[in-house]
Design a protein around this motif. Structure first.
Motif, PDB file in Angstrom:
ATOM      1  N   LEU A 115      -7.998   6.312  -4.690  1.00  0.00           N
ATOM      2  CA  LEU A 115      -7.624   6.159  -3.285  1.00  0.00           C
ATOM      3  C   LEU A 115      -8.511   5.107  -2.630  1.00  0.00           C
ATOM      4  O   LEU A 115      -9.710   5.045  -2.897  1.00  0.00           O
ATOM      5  CB  LEU A 115      -7.777   7.489  -2.541  1.00  0.00           C
ATOM      6  CG  LEU A 115      -6.852   8.610  -2.997  1.00  0.00           C
ATOM      7  CD1 LEU A 115      -7.267   9.938  -2.354  1.00  0.00           C
ATOM      8  CD2 LEU A 115      -5.406   8.282  -2.658  1.00  0.00           C
ATOM      9  N   MET A 171       0.850  -1.169   0.000  1.00  0.00           N
ATOM     10  CA  MET A 171       0.000   0.000   0.000  1.00  0.00           C
ATOM     11  C   MET A 171       0.900   1.238   0.000  1.00  0.00           C
ATOM     12  O   MET A 171       1.797   1.356   0.825  1.00  0.00           O
ATOM     13  CB  MET A 171      -0.886  -0.036   1.244  1.00  0.00           C
ATOM     14  CG  MET A 171      -1.917   1.028   1.335  1.00  0.00           C
ATOM     15  SD  MET A 171      -3.370   0.855   0.297  1.00  0.00           S
ATOM     16  CE  MET A 171      -4.124  -0.605   0.933  1.00  0.00           C
ATOM     17  N   TYR A 172       0.630   2.149  -0.912  1.00  0.00           N
ATOM     18  CA  TYR A 172       1.352   3.417  -0.985  1.00  0.00           C
ATOM     19  C   TYR A 172       0.615   4.454  -0.156  1.00  0.00           C
ATOM     20  O   TYR A 172      -0.606   4.386  -0.006  1.00  0.00           O
ATOM     21  CB  TYR A 172       1.436   3.905  -2.437  1.00  0.00           C
ATOM     22  CG  TYR A 172       2.267   3.026  -3.319  1.00  0.00           C
ATOM     23  CD1 TYR A 172       3.640   3.202  -3.413  1.00  0.00           C
ATOM     24  CD2 TYR A 172       1.671   2.013  -4.060  1.00  0.00           C
ATOM     25  CE1 TYR A 172       4.407   2.391  -4.229  1.00  0.00           C
ATOM     26  CE2 TYR A 172       2.435   1.198  -4.880  1.00  0.00           C
ATOM     27  CZ  TYR A 172       3.794   1.387  -4.961  1.00  0.00           C
ATOM     28  OH  TYR A 172       4.555   0.581  -5.770  1.00  0.00           O
ATOM     29  N   SER A 173       1.351   5.419   0.374  1.00  0.00           N
ATOM     30  CA  SER A 173       0.692   6.472   1.142  1.00  0.00           C
ATOM     31  C   SER A 173       1.390   7.813   0.932  1.00  0.00           C
ATOM     32  O   SER A 173       2.568   7.870   0.570  1.00  0.00           O
ATOM     33  CB  SER A 173       0.662   6.132   2.628  1.00  0.00           C
ATOM     34  OG  SER A 173       1.956   6.134   3.181  1.00  0.00           O
ATOM     35  N   THR A 220       1.169  11.792   2.965  1.00  0.00           N
ATOM     36  CA  THR A 220       0.598  12.557   4.068  1.00  0.00           C
ATOM     37  C   THR A 220       0.834  14.039   3.847  1.00  0.00           C
ATOM     38  O   THR A 220       1.923  14.446   3.453  1.00  0.00           O
ATOM     39  CB  THR A 220       1.235  12.132   5.413  1.00  0.00           C
ATOM     40  OG1 THR A 220       1.006  10.728   5.606  1.00  0.00           O
ATOM     41  CG2 THR A 220       0.645  12.906   6.576  1.00  0.00           C
ATOM     42  N   HIS A 271      -8.011   4.240   1.026  1.00  0.00           N
ATOM     43  CA  HIS A 271      -8.114   4.504   2.467  1.00  0.00           C
ATOM     44  C   HIS A 271      -7.577   5.899   2.773  1.00  0.00           C
ATOM     45  O   HIS A 271      -6.772   6.442   2.016  1.00  0.00           O
ATOM     46  CB  HIS A 271      -7.288   3.495   3.276  1.00  0.00           C
ATOM     47  CG  HIS A 271      -7.787   2.104   3.190  1.00  0.00           C
ATOM     48  ND1 HIS A 271      -7.525   1.292   2.109  1.00  0.00           N
ATOM     49  CD2 HIS A 271      -8.546   1.377   4.035  1.00  0.00           C
ATOM     50  CE1 HIS A 271      -8.099   0.116   2.311  1.00  0.00           C
ATOM     51  NE2 HIS A 271      -8.719   0.138   3.464  1.00  0.00           N
ATOM     52  N   THR A 322      -3.435  11.247   5.808  1.00  0.00           N
ATOM     53  CA  THR A 322      -2.694  10.272   5.018  1.00  0.00           C
ATOM     54  C   THR A 322      -3.646   9.607   4.033  1.00  0.00           C
ATOM     55  O   THR A 322      -4.702   9.106   4.421  1.00  0.00           O
ATOM     56  CB  THR A 322      -2.049   9.211   5.923  1.00  0.00           C
ATOM     57  OG1 THR A 322      -1.146   9.865   6.824  1.00  0.00           O
ATOM     58  CG2 THR A 322      -1.282   8.165   5.106  1.00  0.00           C
ATOM     59  N   VAL A 364       0.347   8.984  -5.467  1.00  0.00           N
ATOM     60  CA  VAL A 364      -0.787   8.565  -4.637  1.00  0.00           C
ATOM     61  C   VAL A 364      -1.929   9.541  -4.867  1.00  0.00           C
ATOM     62  O   VAL A 364      -3.063   9.162  -5.128  1.00  0.00           O
ATOM     63  CB  VAL A 364      -0.391   8.516  -3.139  1.00  0.00           C
ATOM     64  CG1 VAL A 364      -1.617   8.289  -2.258  1.00  0.00           C
ATOM     65  CG2 VAL A 364       0.644   7.434  -2.896  1.00  0.00           C
ATOM     66  N   GLU A 376      -9.592   6.628  10.874  1.00  0.00           N
ATOM     67  CA  GLU A 376      -9.186   6.156   9.561  1.00  0.00           C
ATOM     68  C   GLU A 376     -10.278   5.237   9.014  1.00  0.00           C
ATOM     69  O   GLU A 376     -11.037   4.637   9.775  1.00  0.00           O
ATOM     70  CB  GLU A 376      -7.846   5.444   9.581  1.00  0.00           C
ATOM     71  CG  GLU A 376      -7.734   4.281  10.512  1.00  0.00           C
ATOM     72  CD  GLU A 376      -6.311   3.740  10.543  1.00  0.00           C
ATOM     73  OE1 GLU A 376      -5.969   2.951   9.631  1.00  0.00           O
ATOM     74  OE2 GLU A 376      -5.561   4.124  11.430  1.00  0.00           O
ATOM     75  N   ARG A 417      -4.095   6.656   1.075  1.00  0.00           N
ATOM     76  CA  ARG A 417      -3.500   5.362   0.725  1.00  0.00           C
ATOM     77  C   ARG A 417      -4.175   4.791  -0.524  1.00  0.00           C
ATOM     78  O   ARG A 417      -5.374   4.956  -0.721  1.00  0.00           O
ATOM     79  CB  ARG A 417      -3.661   4.383   1.883  1.00  0.00           C
ATOM     80  CG  ARG A 417      -2.871   4.764   3.108  1.00  0.00           C
ATOM     81  CD  ARG A 417      -2.909   3.668   4.177  1.00  0.00           C
ATOM     82  NE  ARG A 417      -2.088   4.041   5.301  1.00  0.00           N
ATOM     83  CZ  ARG A 417      -2.517   4.657   6.380  1.00  0.00           C
ATOM     84  NH1 ARG A 417      -3.782   4.967   6.515  1.00  0.00           N
ATOM     85  NH2 ARG A 417      -1.682   4.962   7.360  1.00  0.00           N
ATOM     86  N   ARG A 418      -3.361   4.072  -1.279  1.00  0.00           N
ATOM     87  CA  ARG A 418      -3.884   3.356  -2.453  1.00  0.00           C
ATOM     88  C   ARG A 418      -2.962   2.181  -2.746  1.00  0.00           C
ATOM     89  O   ARG A 418      -1.748   2.256  -2.518  1.00  0.00           O
ATOM     90  CB  ARG A 418      -4.044   4.278  -3.656  1.00  0.00           C
ATOM     91  CG  ARG A 418      -2.763   4.851  -4.177  1.00  0.00           C
ATOM     92  CD  ARG A 418      -2.943   5.930  -5.234  1.00  0.00           C
ATOM     93  NE  ARG A 418      -3.623   5.455  -6.395  1.00  0.00           N
ATOM     94  CZ  ARG A 418      -4.321   6.229  -7.226  1.00  0.00           C
ATOM     95  NH1 ARG A 418      -4.404   7.519  -7.011  1.00  0.00           N
ATOM     96  NH2 ARG A 418      -4.916   5.724  -8.275  1.00  0.00           N
TER      97      ARG A 418
END
Length: 140
Positions: free
Chosen positions: A111, A1-3, A5, A113, A37, A49, A129, A39-40
């Motif tokens: 995305l 998972m990439y993130s 922020t 999350h 943040t 992201v 989250e 995430r994808r």
């Protein structure tokens, strides 16, 4: 998972109802450091992201109505104890609406999350989250 922020801060005033809160029942101030943040599982076609500039811009826009305000006077928050945890959820929902509305660019619909962390001090913070469901409007 990439993130990715992004970070901003807000200063607010508020008070709480209920003996649980002791002296915080009185009007007091708080300065929050706010991290969001995104995430994808896969990067977009540009290996991003999300667009960091648009994400930062939307975070500022979401926080603007709260910044330098007394939350006790906000009709949208009437009857709520605007705890750090509550505010994390509120900011999550407002940022999720920005994603759904396309204000973070069309690639943001990929995305999956998002997490919102409010740092109340160097020793205490709270977060919310959840999953972002592309194009359905459902979050949480």
């Amino acid at each position: 998972m990439y993130s990715l922020t992004v970070r901003e801060h807000i200063m607010i005033a508020h008070s709480f109802r209920g003996e649980t809160f002791g002296p915080a029942q009185q009007l007091h101030g708080a300065t929050y450091l706010v991290d969001v943040t995104f995430r994808r599982p896969q990067l977009d076609d540009d290996n991003l992201v999300v667009d960091i500039g648009l994400a930062s811009e939307q975070l500022r826009a979401v926080l603007a109505p709260l910044n330098y305000s007394n939350l006790d006077d906000d009709p949208a928050l009437a009857g709520q104890n605007t705890t750090t945890e509550f505010l994390a959820g509120l900011i999550f929902r407002r940022m999720a609406e920005a994603v759904q509305a396309g204000r973070l660019g069309p690639q943001a619909h990929g995305l999956s999350h998002m997490a919102v962390v409010l740092h109340e001090s160097h020793v205490a913070w709270a977060s919310y989250e959840g999953r972002l469901i592309a194009d359905s409007g459902a979050v949480g």
